[in-house]
Design a protein around this motif. Structure first.
Motif, mmCIF file in Angstrom:
data_model
loop_
_atom_site.group_PDB
_atom_site.id
_atom_site.type_symbol
_atom_site.label_atom_id
_atom_site.label_comp_id
_atom_site.label_asym_id
_atom_site.label_seq_id
_atom_site.Cartn_x
_atom_site.Cartn_y
_atom_site.Cartn_z
ATOM 1 N N PRO A 7 7.250 25.969 -25.835
ATOM 2 C CA PRO A 7 6.365 25.540 -26.921
ATOM 3 C C PRO A 7 6.394 24.033 -27.079
ATOM 4 O O PRO A 7 7.402 23.386 -26.823
ATOM 5 N N ALA A 8 5.254 23.487 -27.495
ATOM 6 C CA ALA A 8 5.164 22.037 -27.679
ATOM 7 C C ALA A 8 6.076 21.588 -28.811
ATOM 8 O O ALA A 8 6.312 22.315 -29.777
ATOM 9 N N VAL A 9 6.622 20.381 -28.645
ATOM 10 C CA VAL A 9 7.486 19.808 -29.669
ATOM 11 C C VAL A 9 6.614 19.100 -30.701
ATOM 12 O O VAL A 9 5.832 18.202 -30.357
ATOM 13 N N SER A 10 6.727 19.492 -31.961
ATOM 14 C CA SER A 10 5.941 18.876 -33.026
ATOM 15 C C SER A 10 6.645 17.623 -33.531
ATOM 16 O O SER A 10 7.750 17.718 -34.084
ATOM 17 N N PRO A 11 6.042 16.432 -33.349
ATOM 18 C CA PRO A 11 6.682 15.215 -33.861
ATOM 19 C C PRO A 11 6.914 15.260 -35.361
ATOM 20 O O PRO A 11 7.926 14.748 -35.853
ATOM 21 N N VAL A 12 5.989 15.882 -36.102
ATOM 22 C CA VAL A 12 6.123 15.933 -37.556
ATOM 23 C C VAL A 12 7.369 16.718 -37.957
ATOM 24 O O VAL A 12 8.161 16.287 -38.808
ATOM 25 N N ILE A 13 7.579 17.883 -37.332
ATOM 26 C CA ILE A 13 8.739 18.707 -37.667
ATOM 27 C C ILE A 13 10.025 18.003 -37.282
ATOM 28 O O ILE A 13 11.003 17.976 -38.046
ATOM 29 N N GLY A 76 23.034 17.238 -25.561
ATOM 30 C CA GLY A 76 21.790 17.377 -26.302
ATOM 31 C C GLY A 76 21.961 16.996 -27.767
ATOM 32 O O GLY A 76 23.054 17.097 -28.328
ATOM 33 N N PHE A 77 20.868 16.584 -28.380
ATOM 34 C CA PHE A 77 20.914 16.172 -29.784
ATOM 35 C C PHE A 77 21.304 17.327 -30.706
ATOM 36 O O PHE A 77 22.047 17.145 -31.666
ATOM 37 N N ARG A 78 20.785 18.532 -30.432
ATOM 38 C CA ARG A 78 21.035 19.645 -31.348
ATOM 39 C C ARG A 78 22.530 19.942 -31.474
ATOM 40 O O ARG A 78 23.059 20.061 -32.588
ATOM 41 N N ILE A 192 13.868 18.156 -30.207
ATOM 42 C CA ILE A 192 13.516 17.018 -29.369
ATOM 43 C C ILE A 192 14.160 17.127 -27.987
ATOM 44 O O ILE A 192 13.709 16.491 -27.026
ATOM 45 N N ASP A 193 15.204 17.939 -27.846
ATOM 46 C CA ASP A 193 15.849 18.115 -26.543
ATOM 47 C C ASP A 193 14.886 18.684 -25.506
ATOM 48 O O ASP A 193 15.102 18.504 -24.297
ATOM 49 N N ARG A 194 13.831 19.392 -25.958
ATOM 50 C CA ARG A 194 12.874 19.982 -25.021
ATOM 51 C C ARG A 194 11.861 18.968 -24.512
ATOM 52 O O ARG A 194 11.095 19.260 -23.593
ATOM 53 N N GLN A 195 11.845 17.792 -25.127
ATOM 54 C CA GLN A 195 10.837 16.788 -24.749
ATOM 55 C C GLN A 195 11.444 15.796 -23.753
ATOM 56 O O GLN A 195 12.504 15.223 -24.013
ATOM 57 N N PRO A 196 10.796 15.559 -22.609
ATOM 58 C CA PRO A 196 11.349 14.609 -21.631
ATOM 59 C C PRO A 196 11.274 13.182 -22.150
ATOM 60 O O PRO A 196 10.479 12.860 -23.052
ATOM 61 N N LEU A 197 12.122 12.318 -21.587
ATOM 62 C CA LEU A 197 12.095 10.904 -21.957
ATOM 63 C C LEU A 197 10.751 10.299 -21.612
ATOM 64 O O LEU A 197 10.180 10.602 -20.562
ATOM 65 N N PRO A 198 10.211 9.412 -22.469
ATOM 66 C CA PRO A 198 8.981 8.707 -22.128
ATOM 67 C C PRO A 198 9.223 7.689 -21.015
ATOM 68 O O PRO A 198 10.341 7.523 -20.534
ATOM 69 N N THR A 199 8.164 7.010 -20.622
ATOM 70 C CA THR A 199 8.259 6.017 -19.558
ATOM 71 C C THR A 199 9.320 4.980 -19.882
ATOM 72 O O THR A 199 9.428 4.518 -21.015
ATOM 73 N N ALA A 200 10.116 4.616 -18.878
ATOM 74 C CA ALA A 200 11.218 3.677 -19.087
ATOM 75 C C ALA A 200 10.708 2.325 -19.560
ATOM 76 O O ALA A 200 9.638 1.859 -19.152
ATOM 77 N N THR A 201 11.484 1.682 -20.430
ATOM 78 C CA THR A 201 11.166 0.339 -20.913
ATOM 79 C C THR A 201 11.416 -0.679 -19.805
ATOM 80 O O THR A 201 12.484 -0.676 -19.192
#
Length: 410
Positions: A7-13, A76-78, A192-201
């Motif tokens: 399932p998609a990770v909801s940023p709001v939640i 993981g964060f959780r 948030i653990d289910r969401q991959p890291l965004p593009t590297a800085t």
């Protein structure tokens, strides 16, 4: 055989849960200063014996925060946040049954301190940083910081009311029940653990090992200066949360005034956190940090120069509250800009460790100076002088350092 999609990770939640977690963690621990007088009187111990536990709590928070950040890629964060919630609840329940300085030291110091490392600002702000785009990151971090401030609005009045109606042990038990809400908050934020890291800085530390990321941070002068100035920030703030209620009681003020002042700090903290989160997306974050340190120090000098009144105390609380946790989104945003997101919690935790060494000095040093001198005069004078110096150095360093490129408009 088909597999069920994640399932998609909801940023709001995720952001709301991280905000709730930090609100509980910060609100409860910032209200522990309310128990200085009733606890020490009931147990017949010195103020310094209680403030030593609070000082060790802050020191343990600082030491465990980079450790928790370094464990995030593995656990993981959780899981990290659930460990912190369990330690926090255990510490509050144990403190409600404390009977001597050793039990206070073990519960308030060595349970709640590490717990804050696992559920505190570095972890929750790193969760929020991953959940939103770079364009929204600074304001989102301000929202998380504001939530941490909001915790005092309900925790301080609850603690003072239960203490006056029953006793401080009942108030501490009430805090433990409230802390149980950390568990569902950690579970939701841990999505948030289910969401991959965004593009590297570009130029960041996302591709480095944890050890190499630490080496890079410690060899970056702007980061080192920011972390050193953070020491003074911790010293000033924890001195106030630990000793302001006691100072007001010594000056003959109504005991409820201490709770009202802490609650007012929490309210204006919300406004300040939102403002500096917004401002950090537009102006130089490190210059803003230096300005906060300078303004705080001048306000401290004004308030403690004369005897307090209810009016001056509430005005002081409002002004300090606006400048209180505004440093959070500025430091977190600066770390993300300089080093990326993979090791943000660990590197931000490293900076915060300096903050907590300052917290140790503010909590224990303030109590030690009071026990030996009979007043808080030298304690606040040291806080003012070091704050002015830190602010000037922070601004000078910021003006001499090229700013990172701003993120593209959303």
């Amino acid at each position: 055989m088909s597999t069920r999609p994640e399932p998609a990770v909801s940023p709001v939640i995720v952001v709301a849960a991280a905000a709730a977690l930090l609100s509980l963690a910060m609100g409860l621990r910032q209200s522990l200063g309310l128990f200085t007088q009733p606890l020490t009187t009931d147990l017949g111990i010195d103020v310094a014996e209680f403030t030593l536990a609070i000082a060790v709590q802050n020191l343990a928070w600082g030491v465990f925060q980079p450790l928790a950040g370094g464990l995030v890629p593995r656990l993981g964060f959780r899981n990290i946040m659930l460990i912190g919630a369990a330690l926090y609840i255990t510490g509050l329940l144990g403190l409600s049954m404390a009977w001597n300085p050793l039990t206070i030291f073990l519960t308030a110091g060595l349970c709640i301190g590490p717990a804050m490392g696992f559920v505190g600002t570095a972890i929750t702000m790193s969760v929020a940083s991953r959940a939103v785009s770079p364009q929204r990151r600074s304001l989102t971090l301000g929202i998380i910081s504001a939530a941490g401030s909001a915790g005092t609005l309900y925790a301080a009045p609850l603690g003072q009311t239960l203490t006056q109606m029953i006793d401080w042990r009942a108030a501490m038990t009430g805090f433990a029940i409230l802390a149980a809400l950390m568990i569902p908050a950690a579970i939701l934020a841990g999505r948030i653990d289910r969401q991959p890291l965004p593009t590297a800085t570009p130029g960041g530390s996302d591709s480095l090992s944890g050890r190499d990321a630490l080496k890079k941070a410690l060899s970056t002068p702007p980061f080192v200066i920011m972390a050193a100035a953070y020491f003074v920030c911790g010293m000033q703030l924890i001195f106030l949360t630990t000793h302001l209620p006691s100072y007001l009681a010594i000056c003959g003020m109504d005991p409820m005034l201490g709770a009202q002042a802490l609650a007012l700090i929490g309210f204006f903290n919300i406004l300040g956190s939102l403002f500096f989160g917004w401002a950090g997306g537009r102006w130089n974050k490190m210059v803003l940090l230096g300005m906060i340190y300078l303004c705080r120090s001048l306000i401290l000098a004004w308030y403690f120069h004369d005897l307090p009144t209810p009016q001056s105390t509430l005005l002081f609380a409002a002004l300090m509250g606006f400048l209180w946790l505004g440093v959070g989104p500025l430091v977190a945003g600066s770390v993300a800009e300089m080093f990326g997101l993979r090791w943000q919690a660990m590197i931000q935790g490293l900076a915060f460790m300096s903050h907590q060494f300052g917290s140790f000095a503010g909590a224990f040093g303030g109590g030690w100076l009071y026990d030996h001198m009979g007043n808080y005069t030298l304690a606040w004078q040291l806080g003012v002088g070091l704050g002015l110096f830190a602010g000037i150095v922070q601004i000078a360093t910021a003006l001499a350092t090229p700013r990172p490129p701003a993120p593209a408009p959303a």
